[in-house]
Motif scaffolding. Structure first.
Motif, PDB file in Angstrom:
ATOM      1  N   PRO A  82       6.288  54.602   8.543  1.00  0.00           N
ATOM      2  CA  PRO A  82       7.523  53.811   8.404  1.00  0.00           C
ATOM      3  C   PRO A  82       7.333  52.403   8.923  1.00  0.00           C
ATOM      4  O   PRO A  82       6.704  52.190   9.963  1.00  0.00           O
ATOM      5  N   LEU A  83       7.851  51.433   8.184  1.00  0.00           N
ATOM      6  CA  LEU A  83       7.683  50.021   8.550  1.00  0.00           C
ATOM      7  C   LEU A  83       9.029  49.313   8.446  1.00  0.00           C
ATOM      8  O   LEU A  83       9.235  48.459   7.592  1.00  0.00           O
ATOM      9  N   GLU A  84       9.928  49.671   9.325  1.00  0.00           N
ATOM     10  CA  GLU A  84      11.222  49.009   9.359  1.00  0.00           C
ATOM     11  C   GLU A  84      11.138  47.779  10.250  1.00  0.00           C
ATOM     12  O   GLU A  84      10.555  47.821  11.339  1.00  0.00           O
ATOM     13  N   SER A  85      11.704  46.690   9.796  1.00  0.00           N
ATOM     14  CA  SER A  85      11.791  45.491  10.630  1.00  0.00           C
ATOM     15  C   SER A  85      13.203  45.426  11.214  1.00  0.00           C
ATOM     16  O   SER A  85      14.071  46.241  10.900  1.00  0.00           O
TER      17      SER A  85
ATOM     18  N   LEU B 274      10.335  47.333  13.907  1.00  0.00           N
ATOM     19  CA  LEU B 274       9.101  46.713  14.384  1.00  0.00           C
ATOM     20  C   LEU B 274       9.141  45.206  14.181  1.00  0.00           C
ATOM     21  O   LEU B 274       9.361  44.730  13.065  1.00  0.00           O
ATOM     22  N   CYS B 275       8.944  44.458  15.256  1.00  0.00           N
ATOM     23  CA  CYS B 275       8.887  42.998  15.127  1.00  0.00           C
ATOM     24  C   CYS B 275       7.962  42.436  16.196  1.00  0.00           C
ATOM     25  O   CYS B 275       7.667  43.081  17.210  1.00  0.00           O
ATOM     26  N   PHE B 276       7.489  41.204  15.965  1.00  0.00           N
ATOM     27  CA  PHE B 276       6.482  40.585  16.812  1.00  0.00           C
ATOM     28  C   PHE B 276       6.957  39.238  17.345  1.00  0.00           C
ATOM     29  O   PHE B 276       7.539  38.438  16.603  1.00  0.00           O
TER      30      PHE B 276
ATOM     31  N   HIS C 258       7.945  40.865   9.634  1.00  0.00           N
ATOM     32  CA  HIS C 258       8.076  41.461  10.959  1.00  0.00           C
ATOM     33  C   HIS C 258       7.942  40.423  12.075  1.00  0.00           C
ATOM     34  O   HIS C 258       8.140  40.765  13.243  1.00  0.00           O
ATOM     35  N   ASN C 259       7.595  39.187  11.741  1.00  0.00           N
ATOM     36  CA  ASN C 259       7.483  38.148  12.765  1.00  0.00           C
ATOM     37  C   ASN C 259       8.876  37.725  13.216  1.00  0.00           C
ATOM     38  O   ASN C 259       9.700  37.300  12.394  1.00  0.00           O
TER      39      ASN C 259
ATOM     40  N   GLU D  70      15.269  43.447  10.345  1.00  0.00           N
ATOM     41  CA  GLU D  70      16.149  43.204   9.213  1.00  0.00           C
ATOM     42  C   GLU D  70      16.700  44.519   8.677  1.00  0.00           C
ATOM     43  O   GLU D  70      17.793  44.567   8.101  1.00  0.00           O
ATOM     44  N   ASP D  71      15.924  45.606   8.847  1.00  0.00           N
ATOM     45  CA  ASP D  71      16.333  46.915   8.335  1.00  0.00           C
ATOM     46  C   ASP D  71      17.270  47.628   9.307  1.00  0.00           C
ATOM     47  O   ASP D  71      18.253  48.232   8.906  1.00  0.00           O
TER      48      ASP D  71
END
Length: 377
Positions: free
Chosen positions: A121-124, A132-134, A85-86, A126-127
């Protein structure tokens, strides 16, 4: 968060341990099984002790001593489920950046632990776009650009690296008149805005949200301006977990979500330690508690609150004996508990869907300006 045990020697382990100090085995966290595994090298990969099948590799950020999560050897990509997620990390060639980034990663990994345990849910990115990204950003040392602001923008969470400096964070806490400010609190607050998007707005639960928190279509910028100019109402603690939660329904949700994760995570650790609170002078038993349940499961919110309050009273009292501020300096009145119960039901998919679609809300605000940063706990 819970305690772990070394599979090689039975030594008690903590989440951030990288190496067992008793037997010397390297340790890697396996998120799929919530296991801090003792590992041994096997060729170019690692095998978890006690497992006959499956090889692993360490996340690429282990090279910076910023992560010890394991990735299945056959998985494509070099980053673990937390580090993927980074989006941006600071210039690690600068030693002070590396030191601060490690602190940021420690808080972020605790956040991701909780999100995984709650099965959120933990979509980055990339998904999908809007995942979610940081961005972990350092201030310009020359001061030629504005200071980095902690905030959120449709799934992108920016964390100011300066928040990893204890003195700087304490100064901001005092300047903003906050009770509590930590890196972990920042993460839990900002990620709540992402889950408002996922679970409320996109999850078609606006009607239930507005009944509990108010109308989020109210002017956000104007609401924050009024809050910082006038402050909260004198009786804000009746229905809000923090003063900042009164600023706008979005911030009320984010603050309540943050405190919900505080409660769940701390209660799991209390259960792991087998904590019981039985004050000898309490003849009524009202301050007694035993955490004999898993708070990450869909238990009753009142059961959690009944355990949380005595645990907090004891933590605060112990802190005062050490000359420290209260560990949890907040009041949970009935209105606040109802909102925490809403979050509990939301993450466990028990909030009713909208009967019919209401008006489309405006998009969440862009990055919050520095003077308007939410109090972090």
């Amino acid at each position: 968060m819970r305690l772990f045990r070394c599979a090689a020697c039975e030594q008690l382990l903590y989440f951030e341990n990288r190496r067992c100090e008793k037997c010397g085995h390297d340790l890697g966290y396996i998120p799929e099984t919530n296991e801090l595994a003792a590992v041994e090298r096997e060729g170019d990969h690692w095998r978890a002790l006690g497992r006959s099948k499956g090889l692993y590799k360490f996340c690429a950020n282990a090279a910076h001593d910023a992560c010890n999560w394991l990735v299945p050897a056959e998985q494509e990509g070099e980053f673990c489920v937390a580090c993927r997620h980074n989006r941006t990390v600071p210039d690690l060639a600068i030693p002070v950046n590396l030191s601060k980034w490690r602190k940021v990663e420690m808080a972020k990994h605790r956040l991701i632990y909780s999100l995984l345990r709650l099965k959120l849910p933990l979509e980055s990115n990339e998904d999908r776009e809007g995942g979610l990204c940081f961005d972990f950003l350092a201030d310009d040392p020359g001061g030629s650009t504005p200071k980095v602001m902690t905030g959120h923008d449709e799934g992108l969470i920016t964390i100011a690296l300066a928040e990893a400096d204890d003195a700087e964070r304490e100064q901001r806490k005092n300047d903003l008149g906050e009770l509590y400010r930590t890196l972990l609190g920042h993460f839990r607050h900002e990620v709540a805005h992402y889950y408002w998007n996922c679970l409320v707005r996109d999850g078609k639960r606006l009607t239930a949200f507005r009944a509990m928190f108010g109308d989020e279509t109210a002017d956000y910028g104007g609401a924050l301006k009024a809050y910082y100019e006038l402050g909260p109402l004198p009786d804000w603690q009746v229905h809000h977990v923090s003063a900042y939660a009164t600023a706008h329904p979005w911030e009320d949700f984010a603050e309540t979500f943050k405190h919900y994760i505080h409660i769940v995570d701390t209660l799991e650790m209390a259960a792991s330690f087998g904590m019981r609170v039985r004050p000898r002078l309490d003849k009524t038993g009202e301050l007694g508690a035993e955490v004999d349940f898993n708070p990450y499961r869909a238990c009753a919110i009142q059961q959690m609150v009944d355990a949380w309050l005595p645990i907090c009273f004891s933590l605060n009292s112990l802190n005062r004996c050490l000359g420290m501020s209260d560990a949890y300096p907040f009041i949970l009145g009935p209105g606040v508990i109802a909102k925490i119960g809403f979050i509990h039901d939301l993450v466990h998919d028990r909030v009713p869907l909208d009967v019919e679609d209401g008006p489309s809300p405006p998009p969440p605000p862009e990055l919050e300006p520095a003077p308007m940063e939410a109090p972090a706990a």
